[in-house]
Design a protein around this motif. Sequence first.
Motif, PDB file in Angstrom:
ATOM      1  N   LYS A  21      -3.273  -6.337 -14.043  1.00  0.00           N
ATOM      2  CA  LYS A  21      -2.726  -7.688 -13.886  1.00  0.00           C
ATOM      3  C   LYS A  21      -1.369  -7.861 -14.584  1.00  0.00           C
ATOM      4  CE  LYS A  21      -2.481 -12.146 -15.360  1.00  0.00           C
ATOM      5  NZ  LYS A  21      -2.221 -12.733 -16.668  1.00  0.00           N
ATOM      6  N   LEU A  75      -2.881  -3.987  -8.226  1.00  0.00           N
ATOM      7  CA  LEU A  75      -3.675  -5.117  -7.740  1.00  0.00           C
ATOM      8  C   LEU A  75      -3.168  -5.530  -6.368  1.00  0.00           C
ATOM      9  CD1 LEU A  75      -4.213  -7.876 -10.473  1.00  0.00           C
ATOM     10  CD2 LEU A  75      -5.861  -6.262  -9.555  1.00  0.00           C
ATOM     11  N   ARG A  80      -5.365 -10.193  -7.224  1.00  0.00           N
ATOM     12  CA  ARG A  80      -4.678 -11.037  -8.206  1.00  0.00           C
ATOM     13  C   ARG A  80      -5.294 -12.449  -8.204  1.00  0.00           C
ATOM     14  NH1 ARG A  80      -0.028  -9.836 -11.039  1.00  0.00           N
ATOM     15  NH2 ARG A  80       0.215  -7.834  -9.996  1.00  0.00           N
TER      16      ARG A  80
ATOM     17  N   GLU B  19      -5.068  -6.436 -21.605  1.00  0.00           N
ATOM     18  CA  GLU B  19      -3.733  -6.819 -21.113  1.00  0.00           C
ATOM     19  C   GLU B  19      -2.656  -6.427 -22.115  1.00  0.00           C
ATOM     20  OE1 GLU B  19      -4.723 -10.659 -18.214  1.00  0.00           O
ATOM     21  OE2 GLU B  19      -3.818 -11.000 -20.181  1.00  0.00           O
TER      22      GLU B  19
END
Lengths: 99, 184
Positions: A21, A75, A80, B19
């Motif tokens: 992401k 993605l 997403r 992340e």
Amino acid sequence: MEQPDTIIHQPVRLKIMSALKVLPPGEMIEFVRLRALVQVTDGNLGAHIGTLEESGYVEVEKDFDGKKPRTRLRLSKSGRKAFADYVSYLKDIIEASQP
Amino acid sequence: MALSPDQAQEALRDIAATERRSFEAYGYKAAAPFLILWGLIWIAGYAVSDFAPLLSGKVWLALAVIGSLGSFIIGGRQKGGGKTVRFDWRIAFTWLTGIVFFTALFAIMAPVDGRQMGAIFPLFIGTSYVVLGIWIGMRFVLAGLLIAALTLIGFYYVDQHFALWMAVLGGGTLTATGLWLRSA
């Protein structure tokens, strides 16, 4: 969304989706780098990528970097969106629990 | 299968941690080839400055052109996923910003000798890496601190061969950092 997306909710797949992401749109990550981030075996990672690919959440490209075979993924648009929906679902649960 | 608030919190924490690691690794991978290229350029440029100081002006100019072209090519390849070369205007504007900054800086307070000239750019680069590292990852901070510290040590304590010091330790650190980032 009353139930979590079971494809994304699985812990390894959640890590894969989270790692993908943050990449800029169109940018791909190599299998070996993803393995280092997610910290699972090749076979385990391959199986989860297969599940995400079948559901249309990731796009996988296989090619050669010189003579070395290379697998890269990113993605998809629907991935997403599904990930954003899943994060919203989690935040809604937390918000709903607060007085 | 509804989740509890605790499970939701834990999932969000996992997402944030992954992340952050992914963003950091992406930044390292993107920066590595630039550091290796400029590390080699520093080694060559400072070595010439030490062994053939009369040639250093022309050699540094040629190396700056080579480094700029190389940076454009690396940046373009990264944008094209390693396949096609596309021009990225942000790289050009980054260079332009640097050129304008140093032109203005030298107009206000020009270095009085080659030694100062040889120290100011690495100090600027080292500081930039520290700032970059605060936002992206610790490896940039460590590399920036090391480059800045080596530059200051060389500037104040190495008399005769400051340029050679910068070639070996400054350029070497930059190149080694690039290899280190590539392996992240």
